[in-house]
Design a protein around this motif. Structure first.
Motif, PDB file in Angstrom:
ATOM      1  N   VAL A 139       0.793  -0.451  -0.298  1.00  0.00           N
ATOM      2  CA  VAL A 139       0.454  -0.148   0.282  1.00  0.00           C
ATOM      3  C   VAL A 139       0.765   1.123   0.108  1.00  0.00           C
ATOM      4  O   VAL A 139       0.691   2.021  -0.695  1.00  0.00           O
ATOM      5  CB  VAL A 139      -0.935   0.140   1.164  1.00  0.00           C
ATOM      6  CG1 VAL A 139      -1.770   1.256   1.435  1.00  0.00           C
ATOM      7  CG2 VAL A 139      -1.979  -1.243   1.078  1.00  0.00           C
ATOM      8  N   ARG A 140       1.694   1.014   0.962  1.00  0.00           N
ATOM      9  CA  ARG A 140       2.827   2.441   1.019  1.00  0.00           C
ATOM     10  C   ARG A 140       3.489   2.624  -0.498  1.00  0.00           C
ATOM     11  O   ARG A 140       3.697   3.607  -0.925  1.00  0.00           O
ATOM     12  CB  ARG A 140       3.277   2.468   1.980  1.00  0.00           C
ATOM     13  CG  ARG A 140       3.309   2.463   3.370  1.00  0.00           C
ATOM     14  CD  ARG A 140       4.280   2.756   4.522  1.00  0.00           C
ATOM     15  NE  ARG A 140       3.841   1.998   5.944  1.00  0.00           N
ATOM     16  CZ  ARG A 140       3.608   1.715   6.881  1.00  0.00           C
ATOM     17  NH1 ARG A 140       3.861   0.158   6.155  1.00  0.00           N
ATOM     18  NH2 ARG A 140       2.944   1.356   7.942  1.00  0.00           N
ATOM     19  N   GLN A 141       3.577   1.488  -0.856  1.00  0.00           N
ATOM     20  CA  GLN A 141       4.817   1.406  -2.726  1.00  0.00           C
ATOM     21  C   GLN A 141       3.566   2.096  -3.020  1.00  0.00           C
ATOM     22  O   GLN A 141       3.887   3.138  -4.013  1.00  0.00           O
ATOM     23  CB  GLN A 141       5.271   0.147  -2.564  1.00  0.00           C
ATOM     24  CG  GLN A 141       5.968   0.603  -4.188  1.00  0.00           C
ATOM     25  CD  GLN A 141       6.487  -1.114  -3.870  1.00  0.00           C
ATOM     26  OE1 GLN A 141       6.608  -1.969  -3.919  1.00  0.00           O
ATOM     27  NE2 GLN A 141       7.118  -1.089  -5.481  1.00  0.00           N
ATOM     28  N   ALA A 142       2.714   1.675  -3.252  1.00  0.00           N
ATOM     29  CA  ALA A 142       1.719   2.006  -4.175  1.00  0.00           C
ATOM     30  C   ALA A 142       0.713   3.963  -4.389  1.00  0.00           C
ATOM     31  O   ALA A 142       0.630   4.520  -5.274  1.00  0.00           O
ATOM     32  CB  ALA A 142       0.273   1.279  -4.523  1.00  0.00           C
ATOM     33  N   ALA A 143       1.443   4.306  -2.747  1.00  0.00           N
ATOM     34  CA  ALA A 143       0.989   5.255  -2.816  1.00  0.00           C
ATOM     35  C   ALA A 143       2.205   6.007  -2.776  1.00  0.00           C
ATOM     36  O   ALA A 143       1.515   7.597  -2.677  1.00  0.00           O
ATOM     37  CB  ALA A 143       0.358   5.360  -1.603  1.00  0.00           C
TER      38      ALA A 143
END
Length: 363
Positions: free
Chosen positions: A237-241
């Motif tokens: 999630v953090r990477q996608a964000a």
């Protein structure tokens, strides 16, 4: 008039037949064309909300009376009006704003009837749309749907309005520049993925354990979909964000989803909860100021926001979320499908004589 009512909490809905009401004063009578089956209907039918730690919030203690005709996502055609009703004509089709207040208190006077302490919401404290007719207390609660099909328009009264109002609670500069992490790909989550770009947002990253719903989320416009069953899902999630999560919309509202959301947020981040799954969380109080977090609840939306939303939907000609239509007589079947997690998008009840009683609206 035929309706399918809750006569005992947790028991099958019962078919009822009673005289069709006659509108008086400002009232308007509609022939029901479409009624969405909302996850909140499960809690209303069961009669309680889970507060965690073995505690329940009883709907009967809060003033709900049985028998009850549920259904708060309603589109209908005007068939009769009271002698004081203005601005509507027989034959017109409208979406009904269901979140009525007392109309007299300061909250109602400033336009936030949905927050009224003496609320009279349709499908909860007065009869709703699990019926072939519905009586609306004032013409001001009717919202133009233009040429939208009734089954497409109906879910905007709750799932659309709820997510629209919640997304508006993020700062505009955050919404425009940061992806919103949406927890859950049910009716609310899909609406959020659909509405975010239309509102000028940077898109959504959807977190959903049911892989059968992943494609629907992507088709609704999600930038990415992540399964919380993966061990490294938070890193995904953090990477996608882009490295930091600034905005989370929790459409589930369980102990696990709220806690995970708080853990995901960057310093200064905001979590808005609309889901009512139930549970309890413990938050270390120093973390709130030290991390400058905002944890906010959002309850549906006001009439002004629904009017804005429907104008946006008509102008942008937004695609519908996946929608399965079925006849009114199958209301309890639809409710059970929702309870068992078998519904993708929205189930909508339509009249028995509808041309396509069981179909999926095209994207």
């Amino acid at each position: 008039m035929i309706s399918y009512d809750v006569t005992a909490c947790g028991e099958p809905l019962q078919r009822q037949e009673r005289p069709t009401p006659r509108p008086t004063g400002d009232q308007v009578l509609l022939r029901t064309l479409a009624t969405g089956v909302c996850h909140s209907d499960l809690h209303i039918w069961q009669g309680s909300y889970d507060l965690g730690n073995g505690k329940l919030l009883s709907m009967l203690d809060r003033g709900m009376k049985l028998p009850l005709t549920m259904g708060h996502e309603v589109v209908g055609e005007v068939v009769a009006v009271g002698d004081e009703a203005t601005g509507v004509q027989v034959g017109q089709r409208y979406l009904v704003y269901p979140w009525h207040g007392c109309g007299q208190c300061g909250v109602c006077r400033r336009g936030d009837e949905n927050l009224c302490m003496a609320g009279r919401s349709m499908g909860i404290y007065q009869p709703g749309g699990y019926a072939d007719h519905v009586l609306v207390q004032h013409a001001r609660y009717l919202v133009d749907i233009g040429d939208l099909p009734p089954a497409q328009a109906a879910p905007y009264a709750c799932s659309g309005l709820t997510t629209y109002s919640a997304l508006r609670k993020f700062a505009p500069q955050v919404l425009q520049s940061e992806a919103v992490v949406v927890i859950g790909a049910g009716g609310l989550g899909l609406m959020a993925a659909l509405l975010n770009p239309a509102m000028g947002g940077a898109g959504c990253i959807v977190v959903e354990p049911d892989t059968a719903k992943h494609l629907a989320a992507l088709q609704a416009g999600a930038r990415a979909v992540v399964s919380p069953r993966d061990a490294d899902w938070m890193d995904q999630v953090r990477q996608a964000a882009g490295g930091a999560v600034w905005a989370i919309l929790d459409c589930v509202g369980s102990s696990q989803t709220v806690q995970s959301g708080i853990d995901l947020l960057a310093k200064g981040g905001q979590l808005v909860q609309v889901g009512l799954f139930g549970g309890h969380v413990d938050l270390p109080t120093p973390f709130m100021p030290l991390r400058a977090l905002t944890y906010q609840g959002s309850y549906v939306g006001n009439l002004r926001e629904l009017q804005e939303l429907m104008q946006l939907v008509r102008e942008r000609r937004l695609q519908p979320v996946p929608t399965t239509c079925m006849p009114l007589s199958r209301a309890f079947t639809a409710l059970l499908a929702l309870e068992h997690g078998q519904a993708i998008g929205r189930q909508v009840l339509v009249p028995e004589d509808a041309e396509t009683p069981s179909a999926e609206l095209p994207a």
